[in-house]
Motif scaffolding. Structure first.
Motif, short mmCIF file in Angstrom:
data_model
loop_
_atom_site.label_atom_id
_atom_site.label_comp_id
_atom_site.label_asym_id
_atom_site.label_seq_id
_atom_site.Cartn_x
_atom_site.Cartn_y
_atom_site.Cartn_z
N PHE A 72 0.84 -1.19 0.00
CA PHE A 72 0.00 0.00 0.00
C PHE A 72 0.88 1.25 0.00
CE2 PHE A 72 -2.23 3.49 1.97
CZ PHE A 72 -3.35 3.54 1.16
N HIS A 150 -8.86 0.22 -3.97
CA HIS A 150 -8.74 1.69 -3.90
C HIS A 150 -9.93 2.36 -4.59
CE1 HIS A 150 -6.87 5.62 -4.25
NE2 HIS A 150 -5.69 5.21 -3.82
N TYR A 152 -12.79 4.51 -6.07
CA TYR A 152 -13.14 5.92 -6.29
C TYR A 152 -14.66 6.00 -6.39
CZ TYR A 152 -8.29 7.16 -7.68
OH TYR A 152 -6.93 7.39 -7.72
O1 TA6 Z 1 -4.91 5.69 -0.90
C1 TA6 Z 1 -4.56 7.02 -0.77
C2 TA6 Z 1 -3.27 7.27 -1.52
O2 TA6 Z 1 -2.24 6.48 -1.02
C3 TA6 Z 1 -2.95 8.77 -1.45
O3 TA6 Z 1 -1.86 9.07 -0.63
C4 TA6 Z 1 -2.80 9.18 -2.88
O4 TA6 Z 1 -1.50 9.28 -3.25
C5 TA6 Z 1 -3.58 8.11 -3.61
O5 TA6 Z 1 -3.43 6.93 -2.90
C6 TA6 Z 1 -3.40 7.92 -5.10
O6 TA6 Z 1 -2.16 7.43 -5.44
P1 TA6 Z 1 -1.73 7.37 -6.97
O7 TA6 Z 1 -0.40 6.67 -6.98
O8 TA6 Z 1 -2.78 6.59 -7.69
O9 TA6 Z 1 -1.65 8.80 -7.46
#
Ligand code: TA6
Length: 278
Positions: A72, A150, A152
């Motif tokens: 992560f 992750h 959205y």
């Molecule tokens: O899950 C949250 C996170 O880790 C944030 O810190 C932000 O950077 C996001 O993921 C998106 O990451 P990415 O690498 O897809 O721009």
């Protein structure tokens, strides 16, 4: 044959379209095992997908549900969020409303994470979007990993949105590095928010304060939950997102982050998530 349902999608990337009996529809890319869109039978386009997302090899799709594995964020030596979201998965089983995709180690994955594994992501659409991620250790040595779905979630206006269900939960604020405990049951959004809630409840809700829909996320086997919105400045700085786009989504992510999963040879871990809209 599952592969006969796969056709070129955006950027020419192989895409599978699922349909449910009630008229729901989902678009799944083999690139990242990525659910890019899910529309319910009522026509609700539940997931945010950036109009500027790249659809190309080596790049993560911006929106939908990236699969984060085996690391992560930058909480370890691997590339940010690991490699699963940019790897090419294989479709091993599909029906009109279900699909199972698989990723096994390759010379490319072993170059960054030198373990043998089988990852599977099963998804099903119907009265909700059900996903289950399983990881099997096929190596002769134990390994540890962190992971997340992750997600959205599309919202009409982030300033009129709240996430409910996190009262009293300890979190790591990834912006400041500090730890806190969530006070109050309602998390609203007034600026950049990037938090890892540790041992979060299994049920979380995203409410539209103007009386629109509520998205419910039920997670099992994923102890943690991440809540992320980059806010205006960071959104504008990301070239696959852009100015003002932060207002249209919040990420609520089921994850195993605080305590990495430890798998001995032959062991399997599984986490599930169900998203529903009301
Ligand atoms: O899950 C949250 C996170 O880790 C944030 O810190 C932000 O950077 C996001 O993921 C998106 O990451 P990415 O690498 O897809 O721009």
């Amino acid at each position: 044959m599952a592969d006969s349902n796969v056709h070129p999608g955006e950027g020419g990337l192989p895409r599978l379209v699922l349909t449910s009996a009630d008229g729901g529809r989902a678009e799944v890319y083999l690139h990242g095992a990525h659910v890019a869109r899910w529309t319910t039978g009522d026509g609700d386009d539940v997931l945010y997908l950036s109009p500027r997302s790249r659809f190309e090899a080596g790049q993560a799709i911006r929106g939908g549900i990236p699969v984060v594995f085996p690391q992560f964020a930058t909480r370890g030596p691997l590339p940010k969020h690991g490699f699963a979201r940019t790897a090419e998965w294989a479709l091993i089983d599909a029906s009109s409303d279900t699909a199972t995709l698989e990723l096994v180690d390759t010379p490319e994955t072993r170059a960054v994470w030198d373990f043998s594994f089988h990852a599977r992501l099963r998804m099903e659409i119907g009265d909700g979007l059900r996903m289950s991620l399983s990881i099997r250790n096929t190596d002769v040595r134990p390994f540890d990993f962190t992971c997340a779905l992750h997600t959205y979630d599309r919202v009409p206006d982030i300033t009129r949105t709240e996430v409910v269900g996190l009262e009293g939960v300890k979190y790591i604020d990834s912006v400041t590095g500090e730890s806190h405990v969530q006070s109050g049951d309602r998390l609203d959004f007034r600026g950049e928010t990037d938090r890892i809630y540790l041992d979060a409840p299994e049920m979380l809700r995203i409410r539209d304060l103007d009386g629109g829909r509520t998205i419910t996320i039920a997670k099992h086997g994923f102890p943690d939950a991440v809540v992320w919105n980059p806010w205006a400045e960071k959104s504008a700085a990301l070239d696959d997102l852009g100015e003002g786009e932060h207002a249209r989504f919040v990420c609520v992510e089921a994850g195993c982050i605080g305590r990495p999963v430890h798998l001995s040879p032959g062991e399997t871990w599984e986490g599930r998530q169900v998203i529903r809209v009301s």
